[in-house]
Design a protein around this motif. Structure first.
Motif, PDB file in Angstrom:
ATOM      1  N   TYR A 187      11.770  25.180  31.501  1.00  0.00           N
ATOM      2  CA  TYR A 187      11.795  26.277  31.613  1.00  0.00           C
ATOM      3  C   TYR A 187      10.501  25.858  31.759  1.00  0.00           C
ATOM      4  O   TYR A 187       9.386  25.351  31.207  1.00  0.00           O
ATOM      5  CB  TYR A 187      11.408  26.611  29.975  1.00  0.00           C
TER       6      TYR A 187
ATOM      7  N   ARG B 270       7.928  27.357  39.062  1.00  0.00           N
ATOM      8  CA  ARG B 270       9.202  28.122  39.112  1.00  0.00           C
ATOM      9  C   ARG B 270       9.400  28.159  40.870  1.00  0.00           C
ATOM     10  O   ARG B 270      11.086  28.519  40.575  1.00  0.00           O
ATOM     11  CB  ARG B 270       8.632  29.928  38.341  1.00  0.00           C
TER      12      ARG B 270
ATOM     13  N   HIS C  67      14.792  24.767  39.292  1.00  0.00           N
ATOM     14  CA  HIS C  67      14.957  25.155  39.324  1.00  0.00           C
ATOM     15  C   HIS C  67      14.973  25.350  37.567  1.00  0.00           C
ATOM     16  O   HIS C  67      15.540  23.692  36.877  1.00  0.00           O
ATOM     17  CB  HIS C  67      17.053  24.938  39.823  1.00  0.00           C
TER      18      HIS C  67
ATOM     19  N   PRO D 222      16.730  26.479  34.815  1.00  0.00           N
ATOM     20  CA  PRO D 222      17.687  27.274  34.107  1.00  0.00           C
ATOM     21  C   PRO D 222      17.333  28.285  32.730  1.00  0.00           C
ATOM     22  O   PRO D 222      17.816  29.539  32.921  1.00  0.00           O
ATOM     23  CB  PRO D 222      18.753  26.330  33.302  1.00  0.00           C
TER      24      PRO D 222
ATOM     25  N   ASN E 267      14.666  30.139  32.910  1.00  0.00           N
ATOM     26  CA  ASN E 267      13.668  30.780  33.530  1.00  0.00           C
ATOM     27  C   ASN E 267      14.743  32.318  34.655  1.00  0.00           C
ATOM     28  O   ASN E 267      13.520  33.078  34.122  1.00  0.00           O
ATOM     29  CB  ASN E 267      12.674  30.443  34.196  1.00  0.00           C
ATOM     30  N   ARG E 268      16.224  32.000  33.955  1.00  0.00           N
ATOM     31  CA  ARG E 268      16.567  32.301  35.271  1.00  0.00           C
ATOM     32  C   ARG E 268      16.473  34.032  34.238  1.00  0.00           C
ATOM     33  O   ARG E 268      16.580  33.995  33.032  1.00  0.00           O
ATOM     34  CB  ARG E 268      18.321  32.655  34.552  1.00  0.00           C
ATOM     35  N   GLN E 269      16.453  35.311  34.986  1.00  0.00           N
ATOM     36  CA  GLN E 269      16.049  36.929  34.642  1.00  0.00           C
ATOM     37  C   GLN E 269      17.215  37.596  35.695  1.00  0.00           C
ATOM     38  O   GLN E 269      17.571  37.532  36.450  1.00  0.00           O
ATOM     39  CB  GLN E 269      15.102  37.131  34.885  1.00  0.00           C
ATOM     40  N   ASP E 270      17.928  38.441  34.815  1.00  0.00           N
ATOM     41  CA  ASP E 270      18.855  39.769  35.506  1.00  0.00           C
ATOM     42  C   ASP E 270      18.259  40.951  36.101  1.00  0.00           C
ATOM     43  O   ASP E 270      16.989  40.263  36.631  1.00  0.00           O
ATOM     44  CB  ASP E 270      19.383  40.683  34.246  1.00  0.00           C
ATOM     45  N   THR E 271      18.483  40.483  37.267  1.00  0.00           N
ATOM     46  CA  THR E 271      18.503  41.085  38.515  1.00  0.00           C
ATOM     47  C   THR E 271      18.300  42.279  38.357  1.00  0.00           C
ATOM     48  O   THR E 271      16.866  42.604  38.947  1.00  0.00           O
ATOM     49  CB  THR E 271      19.434  40.628  39.860  1.00  0.00           C
TER      50      THR E 271
ATOM     51  N   ALA F 187      14.406  41.842  36.889  1.00  0.00           N
ATOM     52  CA  ALA F 187      13.968  41.352  38.130  1.00  0.00           C
ATOM     53  C   ALA F 187      13.777  42.031  39.012  1.00  0.00           C
ATOM     54  O   ALA F 187      12.141  41.874  38.921  1.00  0.00           O
ATOM     55  CB  ALA F 187      14.174  40.151  38.570  1.00  0.00           C
TER      56      ALA F 187
END
Length: 88
Positions: free
Chosen positions: A14, A64, A68, A70, A72-76, A79
């Protein structure tokens, strides 16, 4: 938040920025910290040289974009919604 592999290499889980680390860690106690621990996270790396908010955001963005992380991934949809707000 970082995990180390068997070779000692650090892998970011993160990446974030804040002006108040204690407050931010309290906010993340029930989600990001728990998730990072499940993924093997055992370290928190801090960078103290940025003095202004825009500097913190620039460093966070650079990290960022280069890693990569994981958690920090956001739903498209979320975002794109956030980027839509920036254009107003």
């Amino acid at each position: 938040m970082v995990r180390r592999d068997v070779n000692g290499l650090a892998h970011p889980l993160y990446i974030g920025q804040t002006s108040n680390t204690a407050r931010r860690m309290n906010e993340h106690q029930s989600d990001k910290i728990r998730q990072a621990t499940v993924l093997g996270g055992s370290e928190l790396h801090l960078h103290f040289l940025a003095e202004r908010e825009w500097e913190r955001f620039a460093i966070e963005t650079d990290l960022r974009n280069g890693h990569h992380a994981p958690l920090n991934r956001q739903d498209t949809a979320v975002a794109s919604g956030l980027f839509g707000l920036l254009g107003r």
